[in-house]
Design an enzyme around this catalytic site. Sequence first.
Site, PDB file in Angstrom:
ATOM      1  N   ASN A   1       0.851  -1.201   0.000  1.00 56.65           N
ATOM      2  CA  ASN A   1       0.000   0.000   0.000  1.00 56.65           C
ATOM      3  C   ASN A   1       0.883   1.247   0.000  1.00 56.65           C
ATOM      4  OD1 ASN A   1      -1.833   2.041   0.493  1.00 56.65           O
ATOM      5  ND2 ASN A   1      -2.180   1.479   2.644  1.00 56.65           N
TER       6      ASN A   1
ATOM      7  N   HIS B   1      -9.528   0.952   4.988  1.00 53.75           N
ATOM      8  CA  HIS B   1      -8.222   1.161   5.632  1.00 53.75           C
ATOM      9  C   HIS B   1      -8.391   2.118   6.808  1.00 53.75           C
ATOM     10  CE1 HIS B   1      -4.088   2.436   6.273  1.00 53.75           C
ATOM     11  NE2 HIS B   1      -3.732   1.310   5.673  1.00 53.75           N
TER      12      HIS B   1
ATOM     13  N   GLY C   1       2.590   2.177  10.823  1.00 52.49           N
ATOM     14  CA  GLY C   1       3.546   3.281  10.686  1.00 52.49           C
ATOM     15  C   GLY C   1       4.259   3.663  11.974  1.00 52.49           C
TER      16      GLY C   1
ATOM     17  N   SER D   1       3.664  -2.030  10.354  1.00 49.63           N
ATOM     18  CA  SER D   1       5.119  -1.953  10.590  1.00 49.63           C
ATOM     19  C   SER D   1       5.847  -3.224  10.169  1.00 49.63           C
ATOM     20  CB  SER D   1       5.411  -1.633  12.060  1.00 49.63           C
ATOM     21  OG  SER D   1       4.913  -0.357  12.373  1.00 49.63           O
TER      22      SER D   1
HETATM   23  C1  PEP Z   1      -0.752   0.138   5.941  1.00 48.47           C
HETATM   24  O1  PEP Z   1      -0.862   1.324   5.733  1.00 48.47           O
HETATM   25  O2  PEP Z   1      -1.602  -0.664   5.493  1.00 48.47           O
HETATM   26  C2  PEP Z   1       0.392  -0.324   6.737  1.00 48.47           C
HETATM   27  C3  PEP Z   1       0.414  -1.563   7.147  1.00 48.47           C
HETATM   28  O3  PEP Z   1       1.372   0.587   6.993  1.00 48.47           O
HETATM   29  P1  PEP Z   1       2.835   0.322   7.623  1.00 48.47           P
HETATM   30  O4  PEP Z   1       3.367  -0.957   7.033  1.00 48.47           O
HETATM   31  O5  PEP Z   1       3.640   1.508   7.230  1.00 48.47           O
HETATM   32  O6  PEP Z   1       2.658   0.191   9.098  1.00 48.47           O
END
Ligand code: PEP
Length: 242
Positions: free
Chosen positions: A7, A90, A164, A196
Amino acid sequence: MVYIFGNWKCNPTNLKKAKEIFYTIEKNFKGNKKVNVAVFPPFVFLNSLNSEKVKKGAQDVFWEKQGAFTGEISPLMLKDAGCRYCLVGHSERRYIIGENNEIIEKKLRSCLENKIVPILCFGEREKVSFGKVKIEIKEQLKFLINYKSFKNVILAYEPVFSIGTGLVCDTSHINDVLNFLKNELNIKYKVLYGGSLNSKNCQEILEKCDINGFLVGGASLKTREFLKIIEIAEKYAKSKEK
Ligand code: PEP
């Protein structure tokens, strides 16, 4: 089959960079039946990124096919741009844009009616007791429980406190959620984990959780990192076949 979905969120800021990321992944991913790789770029880049090996998805969709809906993108447009998948619900759309379950259900139905596979994101907002987590998740997935006839839905479990933040979710907690879906809600769709995720923590999650793959955010924009995750998933899938 392990699903590795990226994503991109609201990144990058120009087509040149989007092409650079996409075609670096496309060139280095050999393509095979063990790993299903897809990226979810912003709408404006979709038509310019094309590959047989790396599939495409959208980050959002409107529920009507066309008409007076200024600013919206319809499922027919996504199909025309080559999207096989679409994220729905999301947490950034739920909590920053303000989408509620009613809107999310309409988007999910719109995907299914137009033969786009929805990736329905869910997950608790804060670290709370498991009892509270169950109530929150049950509410988010209510319409799946009521309509058992939905086909071709993929779920993405993304606890918001892990997105994130660098705080990847405990594998035992992921397993508790997976068991809750299967055993208490009787929901048997494929489930991805997101939050993450990176090349250092993905192996452990694959080994310890009965997960179908990952929805990767930040790390999906770093080509070397994303390719490493794909490589680990390939090795894992191969080892499972033996
Ligand atoms: C996401 O936005 O779906 C996500 C999992 O973000 P991140 O991997 O940056 O935590």
